[in-house]
Design a protein around this motif. Structure first.
Motif, mmCIF file in Angstrom:
data_model
loop_
_atom_site.group_PDB
_atom_site.id
_atom_site.type_symbol
_atom_site.label_atom_id
_atom_site.label_comp_id
_atom_site.label_asym_id
_atom_site.label_seq_id
_atom_site.Cartn_x
_atom_site.Cartn_y
_atom_site.Cartn_z
ATOM 1 N N LEU A 16 0.862 -1.173 0.000
ATOM 2 C CA LEU A 16 0.000 0.000 0.000
ATOM 3 C C LEU A 16 0.900 1.225 0.000
ATOM 4 O O LEU A 16 1.859 1.289 0.774
ATOM 5 N N LEU A 17 0.574 2.184 -0.834
ATOM 6 C CA LEU A 17 1.260 3.470 -0.766
ATOM 7 C C LEU A 17 0.345 4.408 0.026
ATOM 8 O O LEU A 17 -0.847 4.514 -0.260
ATOM 9 N N VAL A 18 0.928 5.023 1.053
ATOM 10 C CA VAL A 18 0.126 5.862 1.942
ATOM 11 C C VAL A 18 0.658 7.288 1.901
ATOM 12 O O VAL A 18 1.850 7.525 2.096
ATOM 13 N N SER A 19 -0.249 8.212 1.629
ATOM 14 C CA SER A 19 0.141 9.614 1.558
ATOM 15 C C SER A 19 -0.936 10.444 2.258
ATOM 16 O O SER A 19 -2.126 10.263 1.991
ATOM 17 N N GLY A 20 -0.522 11.313 3.176
ATOM 18 C CA GLY A 20 -1.486 12.136 3.899
ATOM 19 C C GLY A 20 -2.517 11.318 4.639
ATOM 20 O O GLY A 20 -3.667 11.732 4.790
ATOM 21 N N GLY A 21 -2.127 10.134 5.119
ATOM 22 C CA GLY A 21 -3.022 9.298 5.919
ATOM 23 C C GLY A 21 -3.948 8.418 5.098
ATOM 24 O O GLY A 21 -4.676 7.608 5.657
ATOM 25 N N ARG A 22 -3.935 8.587 3.776
ATOM 26 C CA ARG A 22 -4.830 7.779 2.928
ATOM 27 C C ARG A 22 -4.050 6.844 2.009
ATOM 28 O O ARG A 22 -2.876 7.087 1.713
ATOM 29 N N ILE A 23 -4.736 5.802 1.556
ATOM 30 C CA ILE A 23 -4.148 4.862 0.611
ATOM 31 C C ILE A 23 -4.208 5.488 -0.785
ATOM 32 O O ILE A 23 -5.291 5.839 -1.261
ATOM 33 N N THR A 24 -3.031 5.641 -1.415
ATOM 34 C CA THR A 24 -3.019 6.269 -2.742
ATOM 35 C C THR A 24 -2.700 5.269 -3.857
ATOM 36 O O THR A 24 -2.896 5.573 -5.032
ATOM 37 N N ALA A 25 -2.172 4.115 -3.479
ATOM 38 C CA ALA A 25 -1.978 3.039 -4.469
ATOM 39 C C ALA A 25 -2.008 1.715 -3.720
ATOM 40 O O ALA A 25 -1.616 1.645 -2.554
#
Ligand code: GUN
Ligand code: FE
Length: 447
Positions: free
Chosen positions: A34-43
């Motif tokens: 999982l790619l996580v950015s700003g607390g959300r899953i982005t990929a």
């Protein structure tokens, strides 16, 4: 905050599984990330493909060979009952009057409420639960402590100041008007702050006068987007007493219907002993029957017909929960272990895929929050649990013979507990590692 890449075996549900062989109902990625950015899953997906989308400075965390699931969700729990668990009582009403009501009186003190709130979130994180729907006590102080601590940890929480104006000790009673005013104050202070959601919370018909039920109805009309939570048909003596208090109602469910409290955002704890009419009424209203297996067994309340309710011509929406402190474990794994055994006693099969769906996406759907929590889909909050099916010697030994994912999940559910939770993430932040130690001291006990 730098992005993170969390690697492991991904499991996320797309819908309710229809059978053990229903592989279309979930996504499983053996070497996933999982790619996580700003607390959300982005990929999300295959590790190599997800890594290709990450920047060079991404922080990589490798959880292989463990499973990565959405954080577990508990849809019914009592925050002021942490020190009620394991109280020796013959049934619900004895348990409430002897242990639970006196304990909840202590939450008028905000220092006490704050201390217990800290332990409450520590315990949930230790067990991999990232969202819970909670009853506070009657005191506004308890709701303040509950929501303040949730905000500190950036956790998505639903909670309500309990409304109760009869049939309990004086220190645990509000009035119809106070229940209304203080619920409004809790909404104004906490609803929508951080990830907090306020629920309108009349405890149950026994502890609310018709006047207070009218106040709950007024709140429900003023705030139609809020959750409503209460208890329904848990125990035969409770049902009988309730009928005496509301003689005009057709049955227990009809009491809540008469006060406009049955809707799609209504969570009804237990709902074990429903008539066909009541099940139809819940189905038509879209309300949720919340199954609390460890509590139902501990208090001897009865066997919830989970499978039968779901496959009715008019199906009843269900969710699952611990019901701490009538419930005896904080673990949603243990909860589903007991749920499985209850279905066994009813001659039904609850397959492990269905159990894991219920703890994650199913409970999120019951709350209408599946866009945000309960899956590993892109756009979801990165609330995650990392599970290790070999967390004890006995589990490792059994894992030697496990061949399939459903078998592994079933082993985790049957033998696992907080030791199987390697890490819990809230909005992409690792929360289990680094939890405070145990500063509590046990008192001298007498024989
Ligand atoms: N019914 C009303 N209050 C409660 C409670 O605190 N726990 C349970 N299990 N049932 C209830
Ligand atoms: Fe409860």
């Amino acid at each position: 905050m730098t992005d993170s890449l969390i690697r492991g075996r991904l499991l996320s549900f797309k819908r309710a599984p229809l059978a053990m062989t229903d592989t279309d109902s979930y996504l499983y990625e053996h070497d996933g990330a999982l790619l996580v950015s700003g607390g959300r899953i982005t990929a999300t997906g295959d590790y190599a493909q997800v890594k290709a989308q990450a920047t060079a400075d991404v922080e990589e965390i490798d959880h292989r060979p463990h499973l990565i699931l959405p954080g577990l969700i508990d849809t019914h729990v009592h925050f002021p009952q942490m020190q009620v668990i394991a109280s020796y009582a013959g049934n619900l009403l004895e348990w409430l009057n002897t242990y639970t009501f006196p304990e909840e009186c202590r939450f008028v003190e905000s220092d006490h409420a704050t201390r217990i709130a800290t332990h409450f979130y520590d315990e949930f994180l230790r067990h991999g639960t990232t969202t819970a729907v909670a009853y506070c006590s009657v005191h506004k102080t308890s709701a303040d402590a509950f929501f303040a601590e949730a905000m500190k940890r950036n956790m998505c929480m639903v909670g309500g100041k309990v409304m109760m104006d009869r049939n309990a000790p004086q220190g645990l009673l509000d009035t119809a008007e106070m229940g209304y005013d203080e619920t409004r104050a809790v909404i104004a202070e906490w609803h929508g702050k951080g990830r907090n959601h306020v629920a309108i919370t009349p405890r149950f018909a026994i502890t609310s006068t018709p006047g207070q039920m009218k106040a709950a109805e007024a709140l429900a009309q003023e705030f139609p987007d809020l959750f409503i939570q209460t208890h329904l048909s848990e125990n035969h003596d409770e049902i009988k007493y309730t009928a005496e208090l509301y003689p005009e109602a057709t049955d227990y469910t009809d009491i809540y219907a008469r006060y406009g409290l049955l809707g799609k955002k209504t969570l009804l704890g237990h709902a074990i002993h429903l008539s066909e009419r009541e099940a139809d009424a819940l189905s038509e209203a879209g309300s949720i029957a919340v199954h609390c297996p460890t509590s139902n067994l501990f208090l001897g309340s009865g066997l919830f017909p989970l499978k039968a309710l779901r496959r009715r011509e008019k199906p009843v929406r269900v969710s699952v929960a611990t019901d701490i402190g009538g419930g005896s474990s904080y673990s949603m794994l243990k909860t589903m272990d007991e749920a499985y055994k209850i279905q066994q006693l009813l001659g039904e099969r609850l397959n492990p895929l269905e159990s894991y769906y219920l703890m994650t996406r199913g409970n999120a759907e019951a709350l209408g929050m599946e866009a945000d929590i309960g899956t590993l889909d892109i756009g979801s909050m990165a609330d995650l649990v990392i599970l290790d099916a070999g967390s004890t010697p006995a589990m490792r030994l059994r894992m030697e013979t496990v061949k399939t994912l459903p078998e592994e999940l079933f082993l985790l559910q049957t033998m696992g507990d907080d030791r199987a939770v390697v890490e819990t993430y809230v909005a992409g932040k690792a929360m289990k590692t680094g939890l405070g130690g145990d500063e509590m001291q046990t008192g001298a006990v007498e024989a």
